[in-house]
Design a protein around this motif. Structure first.
Motif, short mmCIF file in Angstrom:
data_model
loop_
_atom_site.label_atom_id
_atom_site.label_comp_id
_atom_site.label_asym_id
_atom_site.label_seq_id
_atom_site.Cartn_x
_atom_site.Cartn_y
_atom_site.Cartn_z
N LYS A 115 -0.31 -14.17 2.01
CA LYS A 115 -1.25 -13.40 1.20
C LYS A 115 -1.01 -11.90 1.12
N CYS A 116 0.20 -11.44 1.29
CA CYS A 116 0.52 -10.05 0.93
C CYS A 116 0.71 -9.97 -0.59
N ILE A 117 0.79 -8.76 -1.09
CA ILE A 117 0.96 -8.57 -2.54
C ILE A 117 2.44 -8.34 -2.85
N ASP A 176 9.13 -9.63 -5.14
CA ASP A 176 9.54 -9.65 -3.74
C ASP A 176 8.34 -9.32 -2.84
N CYS A 177 8.19 -10.09 -1.78
CA CYS A 177 7.08 -9.84 -0.86
C CYS A 177 7.51 -8.89 0.25
N PRO A 178 6.77 -7.79 0.44
CA PRO A 178 7.17 -6.81 1.46
C PRO A 178 6.88 -7.26 2.89
N GLY A 187 9.47 -11.23 3.24
CA GLY A 187 10.67 -11.35 2.42
C GLY A 187 10.69 -12.50 1.44
N ALA A 188 9.59 -13.23 1.25
CA ALA A 188 9.60 -14.27 0.22
C ALA A 188 9.86 -13.64 -1.14
N ARG A 189 10.58 -14.38 -2.00
CA ARG A 189 10.87 -13.86 -3.34
C ARG A 189 10.61 -14.95 -4.38
FE1 FES Z 1 4.77 -12.99 1.66
FE2 FES Z 1 4.85 -13.70 4.25
S1 FES Z 1 3.17 -12.93 3.10
S2 FES Z 1 6.46 -13.60 2.82
#
Ligand code: FES
Length: 522
Positions: free
Chosen positions: A482-484, A495-497, A500-502
């Motif tokens: 649940k990051c932005i 890209d998730c900060p 690192g999910a993309r």
């Molecule tokens: Fe996006 Fe973990 S919250 S990779």
């Protein structure tokens, strides 16, 4: 689920030759190579000895070792072999690592550095072995590797790197004739380094694995793994794979939150392949000591030499990819007579909190589930070393590197400081993104083939305008934790900060640990 709402896919889709990577930009490797796609469907009733998730260098090396040792293996990849970091590496094969032997001594004790060196040496020999015995035509060439210092401070670091390498039993010597146009004060040369074409190499592993009776399933994104009756069932959209053991060769493991997500920080590294007007291509692997460092080598494809230059790394989702490329190109032009920038691409790697990779039983998981991650920028070597460790653990329950690489280890002092730094960064980012990001007024600010996270009526939206002008609106909340997500202007990805999910421009998962696509809202 959101993925069912998507009715088109561009950008990251395989091209006519069936080859793609986890970004919009072609690399020097996949820009030249057609992959033979032979993904199979395996009967749901089959029970394999080992399921290997991920068909990069770690997964395919592990699979081949185990298959040759008599295990019945299946490899599943969410896309296809080499789609991820292995398709974007610069494929340096070194006897030294980003985490220096001095740093290993400091964090893990004096006896750990020779063991780390031994593991690396074994990986180099394993690559040599497979290239020879499997007759893999992968442009493998042995080179000298030079590291040079440009400032007095760097000279001290270089001396420490050199002395600790000697103590670890690694061959190195002072050098006074480095093949670089960059002025330097001191240098060290390492013999018996190498380079290869990474996709040709893993293509050779793949062929050999299949010839040995191994099965490969492509386009199989494992959404979850269930356990019952003594084996695991991995569930993908159109596949159910059953096995007695599972190896996650996906960098950090996918799916739910695992301690390894907080012990690794994801980074992007930038690479260009350029032609030189004066033909002064270095006949070696060359590295400076800057932070982050630059690295250079030459690779010839179809008779055309290319200078392959890398650097300007930053944490995923934290900096401007366009600027990173611009800076890398400017730096290279400063010292080389660049005729043409033929390729530019970026790739992801994972920095471990305490400096050494995590290889072995996945913490918190049942027995029989393994993971390997945290290779820093040394994926070809440490991915191969990981395969050796994992196959030994699965075949015998033991490895002489088991304790050194134990994913459950907790390192004091230096390791702890680094964990805190990385975790604090994640938390700060999480809060900042959720509650403090500057408002963006209108969808009209998004140019064709660009994306942006905007805020409307208190709701954050990930907006992508495609090349024909249509707007696609996604939920920017990363489906992992649940990051932005942030827009990557160069690879055209979200890209998730945090870990690192993309996701591609339409929200499909490109890179773990997320296993669900971004929700499509409009
Ligand atoms: Fe996006 Fe973990 S919250 S990779």
């Amino acid at each position: 689920m959101a993925r069912n709402k998507h009715n088109s896919k561009k950008g990251n889709a395989p091209d006519a030759r069936g080859w793609a990577r986890d970004g919009q930009n072609a690399s020097l490797w996949n820009g030249h190579l057609a992959l033979k796609r032979e993904g199979a469907t395996v009967p749901e009733t089959d029970v394999y000895d080992v399921l290997i998730v991920g068909a990069g260098i770690t997964g395919l090396t592990t699979a081949l070792l185990l298959q040759q040792a008599g295990k019945r293996c299946v490899v599943a990849d969410a896309h296809h072999a080499g789609f991820g970091t292995t398709g974007g590496t610069t494929a340096h094969i070194n006897t030294f690592a980003d985490n220096t032997y001095a740093e290993v001594e400091q964090a893990f004790g004096k006896e750990a550095a020779p063991l780390f060196a031994d593991s690396i040496r074994g990986a180099v020999e394993l690559i040599r072995h497979f290239v020879g015995t499997c007759q893999i035509d992968c442009d493998l060439e042995w080179r000298q590797g030079y590291v040079y210092a440009e400032t007095e401070e760097e000279v001290k670091q270089l001396e420490e790197l050199y002395q600790s390498a000697l103590r670890a039993g690694v061959k190195a010597a002072p050098a006074d004739d480095v093949p670089t146009p960059v002025p330097y004060l001191a240098a060290v040369v390492f013999d018996d380094q190498a380079q290869f074409h990474p996709l040709k190499y893993i293509g050779g592993l793949l062929n050999e694995f299949r010839k040995s009776g191994g099965a490969v399933v492509e386009n199989a994104c494992i959404r979850e793994v269930e356990t019952a009756d003594g084996y695991y069932t991995a569930i993908a959209d159109q596949h159910r794979l059953r096995a007695k053991r599972v190896v996650y060769a996906t960098h950090i493991p996918p799916g739910g939150i695992n301690v390894l997500h907080f012990r690794n920080a994801s980074y992007r590294s930038y690479v260009i392949a350029v032609t030189l007007a004066d033909g002064a291509y270095p006949d070696a692997l060359v590295y400076d000591c800057q932070e982050p460092y630059h690295y250079f080598r030459t690779h010839t494809i179809d008779g055309q030499p290319y200078l392959v230059a890398g650097g300007n790394d930053h944490k995923t989702g934290h900096d401007d990819p366009q600027k990173a490329f611009a800076d890398l190109i400017a730096y290279t032009r400063k010292y080389y007579h660049v005729e043409r920038v033929a390729y530019q691409w970026s790739a992801q790697y994972y920095v471990p909190a305490d400096g050494l990779p995590y290889i072995g039983h996945l913490p918190g998981a049942p027995d029989g589930i393994y993971a390997a991650t945290g290779y820093n920028g040394n994926g070809m070597i440490l991915g191969t070393a990981a395969a050796q460790v994992l196959s030994d653990l699965i075949m015998t329950g033991e490895s002489k590197y088991k304790t050194l690489y134990d994913p459950a280890r907790v390192k004091p002092v230096a390791g702890f400081a680094e964990v805190v730094k990385e975790s604090a960064d994640v938390v700060k980012r999480f809060i900042g993104d959720r509650f403090g990001i500057a408002h963006i007024d209108s969808l009209a600010d998004v140019s064709p083939d660009e994306g942006r996270v905007i805020e409307l009526d208190g709701e954050k939206l990930a907006v992508y305008r495609d090349s024909v002008g249509d707007i696609h609106v996604l939920d920017p909340v990363c489906t992992h934790a649940k990051c932005i997500v942030q827009w990557n202007t160069e690879e055209k990805s979200w890209d998730c900060p945090c870990h690192g999910a993309r996701f591609d421009c339409l929200g499909h998962v490109l890179t773990d640990p997320a296993r669900a696509d971004l929700d499509q809202l409009l």
